[in-house]
Write an enzyme that holds these catalytic residues in place. Structure first.
Site, PDB file in Angstrom:
ATOM      1  N   SER A 182     -22.842 -11.382  13.964  1.00 27.01           N
ATOM      2  CA  SER A 182     -22.227 -10.105  14.323  1.00 27.01           C
ATOM      3  C   SER A 182     -22.460  -9.817  15.797  1.00 27.01           C
ATOM      4  CB  SER A 182     -22.826  -8.973  13.481  1.00 27.01           C
ATOM      5  OG  SER A 182     -22.526  -7.729  14.077  1.00 27.01           O
TER       6      SER A 182
ATOM      7  N   LYS B 181     -16.310  -4.569   6.881  1.00 24.60           N
ATOM      8  CA  LYS B 181     -15.464  -3.933   7.903  1.00 24.60           C
ATOM      9  C   LYS B 181     -15.026  -2.549   7.399  1.00 24.60           C
ATOM     10  CE  LYS B 181     -15.733  -7.353  10.711  1.00 24.60           C
ATOM     11  NZ  LYS B 181     -16.576  -7.221  11.897  1.00 24.60           N
TER      12      LYS B 181
ATOM     13  N   ASP C 238     -11.024 -10.299  13.502  1.00 26.42           N
ATOM     14  CA  ASP C 238     -10.187  -9.108  13.304  1.00 26.42           C
ATOM     15  C   ASP C 238      -8.738  -9.462  12.979  1.00 26.42           C
ATOM     16  OD1 ASP C 238     -12.342  -7.439  13.705  1.00 26.42           O
ATOM     17  OD2 ASP C 238     -12.025  -7.332  15.869  1.00 26.42           O
TER      18      ASP C 238
HETATM   19  C1  S3P Z   1     -16.880  -6.137  17.566  1.00 27.44           C
HETATM   20  C2  S3P Z   1     -17.305  -7.223  16.872  1.00 27.44           C
HETATM   21  C3  S3P Z   1     -16.686  -7.676  15.634  1.00 27.44           C
HETATM   22  C4  S3P Z   1     -15.311  -7.036  15.388  1.00 27.44           C
HETATM   23  C5  S3P Z   1     -15.244  -5.596  15.746  1.00 27.44           C
HETATM   24  C6  S3P Z   1     -15.726  -5.332  17.158  1.00 27.44           C
HETATM   25  C7  S3P Z   1     -17.595  -5.790  18.801  1.00 27.44           C
HETATM   26  O1  S3P Z   1     -17.539  -7.360  14.584  1.00 27.44           O
HETATM   27  O2  S3P Z   1     -14.932  -7.205  14.045  1.00 27.44           O
HETATM   28  O3  S3P Z   1     -13.904  -5.122  15.645  1.00 27.44           O
HETATM   29  O4  S3P Z   1     -17.070  -4.988  19.605  1.00 27.44           O
HETATM   30  O5  S3P Z   1     -18.690  -6.308  19.006  1.00 27.44           O
HETATM   31  P1  S3P Z   1     -18.871  -8.206  14.287  1.00 27.44           P
HETATM   32  O6  S3P Z   1     -19.998  -7.300  14.567  1.00 27.44           O
HETATM   33  O7  S3P Z   1     -18.727  -8.584  12.841  1.00 27.44           O
HETATM   34  O8  S3P Z   1     -18.912  -9.419  15.181  1.00 27.44           O
END
Ligand code: S3P
Length: 445
Positions: free
Chosen positions: A170, A349, A322
């Site tokens: 993440s 999500k 995404d």
């Molecule tokens: C994000 C990371 C992603 C993505 C989200 C934005 C970010 O999530 O899905 O829309 O700005 O760091 P993860 O935390 O699962 O990587």
């Protein structure tokens, strides 16, 4: 929330077209937060105007940060002497998990007491990914409601240097820790299961912070706070994907050019996938801007004999995290079975996106199966326009719209206005490209 109405099936792109898109949502969150603690004002051009990024603004203002909009740019000026609120405030970050997690990291790093909270959807999302490693680094964090969820209380105490391990892939979680370390001025090493988008380390490096990075770890060393007088946010490749996805489904030789897109490889999984399916993809006029590769993206239509796809490596899944609902929507038009696996984190999500994507696509008549970490789509079967759910999830609403444009008839995407979370210009840009996409009548709720 209004519905999104799509009149599909009557569009043929005969000519090449160009379009520009909003600033990247992830980078917008990061630069806005960093600007709040760097010395001197930062003038940000191209900040994403979607609800997720906007949710940060009132929080920053409460912390004493001055935000001034002029000529399409936002100037962010931190209070003299740094962020020092007089009370313990409760920040409501709406549904924005990026805003909530990064602010939690930043305020923990500064040792500023506050409560991080959000709406019902945010209260259902995991915060322990961030809270556990921050606690290991000395943050004093308390769950005020359900353990593992917001609201979270940050109590006094600054972060100390150290090492932590992240068990989830993440970028929000790793970035929250990096923001904490940077704000605290401490050396921190994060070990990772797999890499994810790397905008935070690029931004920190651009500032002159020393960051050592491998596929398994990120280490922030030599922390200093230089000013960042100006920043231009590059176009959001995820927003580009939904416009490109709608055009790709139309087939034919016409090409869509999306201008000034962030071409960071950790974000290009969807376009790489299209390339593997036989779609013409190219990146042109690439230049490094503020540490990110930026350029023009050109995408063709589905060629005859377009091939189904299989995404089964965690790195590839995360490079299109995404865009998975969109990839699955396109797969319904590709004869044969396509699959996406290693995507278990989609359960966390705005919706459980594997299940909600399956349900949205089934409403078009598609054959889709979902497991806790994968999707299988049998494509090339007859689909029908109709009434489909968005479940209030912006990525689903836009994926449904891209697919509906290829189907004869009228589709109503329930609550489809939620695209405003990340891409408020979506329906306007779709019309500009010649698609019949409109919001339903009636007040926005
Ligand atoms: C994000 C990371 C992603 C993505 C989200 C934005 C970010 O999530 O899905 O829309 O700005 O760091 P993860 O935390 O699962 O990587």
């Amino acid at each position: 929330m209004r519905d999104l109405l799509v009149s599909g099936g009557d569009f043929r792109a005969l000519e090449d077209r160009s379009v520009n898109i909003p600033g990247d949502k992830s980078i917008s969150h990061r630069v806005l937060l960093l600007a709040a603690i760097l010395p001197g004002p930062t003038r940000i051009n191209g900040l994403n105007e979607g609800g997720a990024v906007q949710a940060l603004k009132p929080a920053l203002q409460t912390l004493g940060v001055r935000l001034e909009e002029k000529d399409g740019a936002l100037t962010v000026t931190p209070p003299a002497g740094g962020l020092r609120p007089e009370g313990v405030y409760r920040f409501n970050l709406g549904s924005s998990s990026t805003a909530a997690r990064l602010l939690l990291g930043l305020l923990s790093g500064l040792g500023i007491p506050a409560v991080i909270d959000g709406d019902a959807s945010l209260r259902a999302r995991p915060m322990d990914w961030v809270v556990t490693p921050l606690r290991q680094l000395g943050a004093n964090l308390k769950y005020l409601g359900i353990p593992g969820r917001v609201p979270v209380l940050i109590e006094n105490g600054r972060l100390r240097p150290g090492q932590v391990r992240l068990e989830v892939v993440s970028a929000q979680a790793s970035s929250a820790i990096l923001f904490g370390a940077f704000a605290a001025g401490q050396e921190v090493e994060i070990s990772l299961v797999a890499p994810s988008r790397d905008h935070t380390t690029r931004l920190l490096r651009h500032l002159g912070v020393k960051v050592e990075e491998t596929r398994e770890s990120i280490k922030i060393v030599d922390v200093n706070y230089p000013p960042l007088p100006e920043y231009q946010v590059p176009g959001d490749p995820s927003a580009a994907a939904f416009l490109a996805g709608a055009c790709v489904c139309q087939g034919g030789p016409a090409k869509l050019t999306v201008e000034q897109v962030c071409l960071n490889p950790t974000r290009l999984g969807f376009f790489e996938l299209l390339g593997e399916c036989g779609v013409a993809i190219d990146y042109a006029d690439i230049a490094e801007r503020y540490g990110e590769p930026v350029g023009n993206l050109r995408v063709g239509g589905f060629p005859p004999g377009v091939r189904p796809f299989h995404v089964d490596q965690v790195g590839r899944t995360h490079a299109m995290i995404d865009e998975i609902p969109l990839a699955a929507a396109l797969a319904t038009l590709i004869p044969g079975t396509s699959s996406i696996s290693q995507a278990g984190e989609l359960a966390f999500k705005e919706t459980d996106r594997l299940q909600s994507t399956r349900n949205m696509l089934r409403a078009f008549g598609a054959e889709v199966e979902a497991t806790p970490d994968s999707l299988q789509v049998r494509g090339g079967l007859p689909l029908k326009a109709g009434v489909v759910p968005s479940f209030g999830d912006h990525r689903l609403a836009m994926a449904a719209a891209a697919l509906a444009c290829a189907l004869p008839g009228r589709t109503r995407i329930l609550g489809g206005e939620c695209y405003q979370t990340s891409f408020p210009e979506f329906s306007e840009k779709m019309r500009y490209l010649g698609f019949g996409v409109h919001l339903s009548e009636g007040a926005a709720g």
